[in-house]
Design a protein around this motif. Structure first.
Motif, PDB file in Angstrom:
ATOM      1  N   ALA A   1       0.818  -1.211   0.000  1.00 19.64           N
ATOM      2  CA  ALA A   1       0.000   0.000   0.000  1.00 19.64           C
ATOM      3  C   ALA A   1       0.857   1.269   0.000  1.00 19.64           C
ATOM      4  CB  ALA A   1      -0.927   0.000   1.217  1.00 19.64           C
ATOM      5  N   ARG A   2       2.093   1.135   0.406  1.00 24.30           N
ATOM      6  CA  ARG A   2       3.003   2.287   0.473  1.00 24.30           C
ATOM      7  C   ARG A   2       3.982   2.323  -0.700  1.00 24.30           C
ATOM      8  NH1 ARG A   2       3.576   4.345   6.003  1.00 24.30           N
ATOM      9  NH2 ARG A   2       2.065   3.314   7.357  1.00 24.30           N
ATOM     10  N   SER A   3       3.737   1.517  -1.705  1.00 23.25           N
ATOM     11  CA  SER A   3       4.697   1.387  -2.816  1.00 23.25           C
ATOM     12  C   SER A   3       4.180   2.022  -4.105  1.00 23.25           C
ATOM     13  CB  SER A   3       5.001  -0.091  -3.067  1.00 23.25           C
ATOM     14  OG  SER A   3       3.842  -0.759  -3.544  1.00 23.25           O
ATOM     15  N   THR A   4       5.089   2.200  -5.038  1.00 22.42           N
ATOM     16  CA  THR A   4       4.779   2.753  -6.357  1.00 22.42           C
ATOM     17  C   THR A   4       5.283   1.803  -7.421  1.00 22.42           C
ATOM     18  OG1 THR A   4       5.020   5.012  -5.523  1.00 22.42           O
ATOM     19  CG2 THR A   4       5.111   4.711  -7.914  1.00 22.42           C
ATOM     20  N   GLN A   5       4.447   1.485  -8.407  1.00 25.39           N
ATOM     21  CA  GLN A   5       4.840   0.556  -9.465  1.00 25.39           C
ATOM     22  C   GLN A   5       5.746   1.242 -10.477  1.00 25.39           C
ATOM     23  OE1 GLN A   5       1.754  -1.910 -11.266  1.00 25.39           O
ATOM     24  NE2 GLN A   5       2.796  -1.773 -13.254  1.00 25.39           N
ATOM     25  N   MET A   6       6.771   0.491 -10.926  1.00 26.86           N
ATOM     26  CA  MET A   6       7.705   0.971 -11.942  1.00 26.86           C
ATOM     27  C   MET A   6       7.988  -0.161 -12.924  1.00 26.86           C
ATOM     28  SD  MET A   6      10.400   2.793  -9.299  1.00 26.86           S
ATOM     29  CE  MET A   6      11.243   3.767 -10.553  1.00 26.86           C
TER      30      MET A   6
ATOM     31  N   TYR B   1      24.352   6.206  -6.341  1.00 20.89           N
ATOM     32  CA  TYR B   1      23.058   6.889  -6.281  1.00 20.89           C
ATOM     33  C   TYR B   1      22.576   6.943  -4.824  1.00 20.89           C
ATOM     34  CZ  TYR B   1      22.096   6.829 -11.356  1.00 20.89           C
ATOM     35  OH  TYR B   1      22.106   7.044 -12.718  1.00 20.89           O
ATOM     36  N   PRO B   2      21.798   7.982  -4.463  1.00 23.31           N
ATOM     37  CA  PRO B   2      21.248   8.032  -3.101  1.00 23.31           C
ATOM     38  C   PRO B   2      20.408   6.797  -2.794  1.00 23.31           C
ATOM     39  CG  PRO B   2      20.975  10.142  -4.214  1.00 23.31           C
ATOM     40  CD  PRO B   2      21.449   9.175  -5.258  1.00 23.31           C
ATOM     41  N   ALA B   3      20.641   6.193  -1.643  1.00 21.35           N
ATOM     42  CA  ALA B   3      19.938   4.970  -1.263  1.00 21.35           C
ATOM     43  C   ALA B   3      18.664   5.347  -0.508  1.00 21.35           C
ATOM     44  CB  ALA B   3      20.838   4.085  -0.405  1.00 21.35           C
ATOM     45  N   ASN B   4      17.625   5.677  -1.245  1.00 18.92           N
ATOM     46  CA  ASN B   4      16.398   6.141  -0.604  1.00 18.92           C
ATOM     47  C   ASN B   4      15.169   5.306  -0.937  1.00 18.92           C
ATOM     48  OD1 ASN B   4      16.142   6.971  -3.258  1.00 18.92           O
ATOM     49  ND2 ASN B   4      16.561   9.132  -2.806  1.00 18.92           N
ATOM     50  N   HIS B   5      15.360   4.151  -1.585  1.00 18.74           N
ATOM     51  CA  HIS B   5      14.234   3.271  -1.886  1.00 18.74           C
ATOM     52  C   HIS B   5      14.631   1.799  -1.696  1.00 18.74           C
ATOM     53  CE1 HIS B   5      12.817   6.875  -4.034  1.00 18.74           C
ATOM     54  NE2 HIS B   5      11.606   6.355  -3.928  1.00 18.74           N
ATOM     55  N   LEU B   6      13.665   1.019  -1.231  1.00 17.56           N
ATOM     56  CA  LEU B   6      13.756  -0.434  -1.295  1.00 17.56           C
ATOM     57  C   LEU B   6      12.855  -0.876  -2.435  1.00 17.56           C
ATOM     58  CD1 LEU B   6      14.773  -3.053   0.394  1.00 17.56           C
ATOM     59  CD2 LEU B   6      12.370  -3.183   1.044  1.00 17.56           C
ATOM     60  N   TYR B   7      13.252  -1.930  -3.139  1.00 16.59           N
ATOM     61  CA  TYR B   7      12.494  -2.375  -4.302  1.00 16.59           C
ATOM     62  C   TYR B   7      12.029  -3.811  -4.120  1.00 16.59           C
ATOM     63  CZ  TYR B   7      14.610   1.751  -6.419  1.00 16.59           C
ATOM     64  OH  TYR B   7      15.005   3.035  -6.679  1.00 16.59           O
ATOM     65  N   VAL B   8      10.804  -4.080  -4.587  1.00 15.08           N
ATOM     66  CA  VAL B   8      10.234  -5.421  -4.554  1.00 15.08           C
ATOM     67  C   VAL B   8       9.856  -5.803  -5.982  1.00 15.08           C
ATOM     68  CG1 VAL B   8       8.370  -6.882  -3.713  1.00 15.08           C
ATOM     69  CG2 VAL B   8       9.366  -5.158  -2.205  1.00 15.08           C
TER      70      VAL B   8
ATOM     71  N   ILE C   1       8.346  -3.649 -11.028  1.00 15.81           N
ATOM     72  CA  ILE C   1       8.933  -3.488  -9.699  1.00 15.81           C
ATOM     73  C   ILE C   1       8.134  -2.465  -8.899  1.00 15.81           C
ATOM     74  CG2 ILE C   1      10.999  -2.629  -8.482  1.00 15.81           C
ATOM     75  CD1 ILE C   1      12.632  -3.726 -10.817  1.00 15.81           C
ATOM     76  N   TYR C   2       8.044  -2.698  -7.608  1.00 16.74           N
ATOM     77  CA  TYR C   2       7.428  -1.739  -6.697  1.00 16.74           C
ATOM     78  C   TYR C   2       8.518  -1.103  -5.844  1.00 16.74           C
ATOM     79  CZ  TYR C   2       2.929  -3.735  -7.977  1.00 16.74           C
ATOM     80  OH  TYR C   2       1.830  -4.162  -8.672  1.00 16.74           O
ATOM     81  N   SER C   3       8.523   0.220  -5.803  1.00 20.79           N
ATOM     82  CA  SER C   3       9.507   0.933  -4.985  1.00 20.79           C
ATOM     83  C   SER C   3       8.840   1.498  -3.737  1.00 20.79           C
ATOM     84  CB  SER C   3      10.142   2.070  -5.794  1.00 20.79           C
ATOM     85  OG  SER C   3       9.195   3.088  -6.062  1.00 20.79           O
ATOM     86  N   ILE C   4       9.580   1.462  -2.643  1.00 20.75           N
ATOM     87  CA  ILE C   4       9.082   1.955  -1.362  1.00 20.75           C
ATOM     88  C   ILE C   4      10.103   2.939  -0.815  1.00 20.75           C
ATOM     89  CG2 ILE C   4       8.281   1.315   0.937  1.00 20.75           C
ATOM     90  CD1 ILE C   4       8.084  -1.612  -0.238  1.00 20.75           C
ATOM     91  N   GLU C   5       9.686   4.169  -0.599  1.00 16.34           N
ATOM     92  CA  GLU C   5      10.600   5.171  -0.058  1.00 16.34           C
ATOM     93  C   GLU C   5      11.071   4.778   1.336  1.00 16.34           C
ATOM     94  OE1 GLU C   5       9.778   9.301  -0.183  1.00 16.34           O
ATOM     95  OE2 GLU C   5       8.682   9.174  -2.078  1.00 16.34           O
ATOM     96  N   GLN C   6      12.299   5.140   1.637  1.00 20.33           N
ATOM     97  CA  GLN C   6      12.876   4.755   2.916  1.00 20.33           C
ATOM     98  C   GLN C   6      12.055   5.269   4.087  1.00 20.33           C
ATOM     99  OE1 GLN C   6      16.957   5.929   3.463  1.00 20.33           O
ATOM    100  NE2 GLN C   6      17.245   4.520   5.167  1.00 20.33           N
ATOM    101  N   SER C   7      11.547   6.495   4.002  1.00 20.43           N
ATOM    102  CA  SER C   7      10.749   7.043   5.095  1.00 20.43           C
ATOM    103  C   SER C   7       9.472   6.236   5.308  1.00 20.43           C
ATOM    104  CB  SER C   7      10.407   8.507   4.814  1.00 20.43           C
ATOM    105  OG  SER C   7       9.684   8.625   3.588  1.00 20.43           O
ATOM    106  N   GLU C   8       8.853   5.788   4.219  1.00 21.86           N
ATOM    107  CA  GLU C   8       7.651   4.961   4.308  1.00 21.86           C
ATOM    108  C   GLU C   8       7.990   3.593   4.902  1.00 21.86           C
ATOM    109  OE1 GLU C   8       4.525   5.585   3.674  1.00 21.86           O
ATOM    110  OE2 GLU C   8       4.688   7.597   2.827  1.00 21.86           O
ATOM    111  N   LEU C   9       9.115   3.035   4.460  1.00 24.52           N
ATOM    112  CA  LEU C   9       9.542   1.736   4.975  1.00 24.52           C
ATOM    113  C   LEU C   9       9.832   1.811   6.471  1.00 24.52           C
ATOM    114  CD1 LEU C   9      10.338  -1.214   4.302  1.00 24.52           C
ATOM    115  CD2 LEU C   9      12.656  -0.374   3.876  1.00 24.52           C
TER     116      LEU C   9
END
Length: 229
Positions: A18-23, A36-43, A95-103
């Motif tokens: 629910a906190r992710s964005t599709q890419m 690159y800045p490490a600000n996302h986890l990817y699923v 892929i779904y990306s999740i911002e670090q703050s959301e994670l």
């Protein structure tokens, strides 16, 4: 190693997604590059991603590959400000990306989810450490043997003649996997053929003496389960 999403129950998956964005990424495109800045986890919903370290011109070292329902980017998100490796799509991937703050927010609010993540990250580090051990501690022959053993664990079928790997393997792919020249890989494989340890039909290999490769890598002293690429 069990993929990330398969460790969660349905409610936990929904909470995370629910906190992710599709890419969408086409084969060959980069999800991120080293530095690159490490600000996302990817699923990974569908696809395959290669995580690798660049060691110079045309010389890469694969850290691991991840497929459906698994994640990546944890090495940066949980350990530093920038990604220390690059991530590239080996085939078209969703892929779904999740911002670090959301994670961080969802993990701090859900102890079960946080525990699953902790175990996943720990197993990932152990698997990566074992692979680096194979690549660095046992010389070029050990590095090539490690690739074949890992492919046999992933795609091997036991036959009376040995372990048949059902997926094609190309010399240049092994070279790219372990940052060793194509000529060196070819020389090692030809030596094994001469000794009767290995055989192939086109790109399909038969490992005729698995004990040789396991002894070479001291597999009996390795505690890592599900040893794969």
């Amino acid at each position: 190693m069990e993929p990330l999403l398969q460790r969660f129950n349905e409610q936990e998956c929904e909470l995370l997604m629910a906190r992710s964005t599709q890419m969408d990424f086409k084969k060959g495109s980069f999800v991120f590059e080293e530095g690159y800045p490490a600000n996302h986890l990817y699923v990974i919903h569908t696809g395959e991603i290669r995580i690798f370290k660049n060691l110079g011109k045309n010389k890469d070292l694969t850290i691991f590959t991840r497929g459906d329902n698994d994640g990546f980017g944890e090495i940066g998100v949980f350990s530093g400000n920038n990604y220390s490796n690059s991530a590239q799509a080996l085939r078209d991937s969703v892929i779904y990306s999740i911002e670090q703050s959301e994670l961080d927010a969802v993990l701090s609010q859900n102890g079960g989810l946080s525990l699953h993540f902790t175990r996943w990250v720990a197993e990932s580090l152990e698997a990566s450490k074992a692979k680096m051990r194979d690549y660095l501690a046992f010389g070029s022959e050990g590095a090539v043997a490690s690739v074949f053993v890992r492919y046999s664990n992933m795609y091997g079928v036991v036959t009376p003649a040995g372990v048949k790997i059902t997926e094609p393997i190309m010399i240049q792919d092994i070279s790219k996997e372990i940052a060793i020249s194509r000529e060196t890989v070819s020389r090692i494989v030809n030596k094994w053929k001469e000794k009767g340890l290995i055989d192939n039909s086109a790109k399909y290999y038969l490992l005729k003496d698995m004990n040789y490769f396991r002894d070479l890598l001291a597999c009996e002293h390795c505690g890592v389960e599900n040893c794969v690429i």
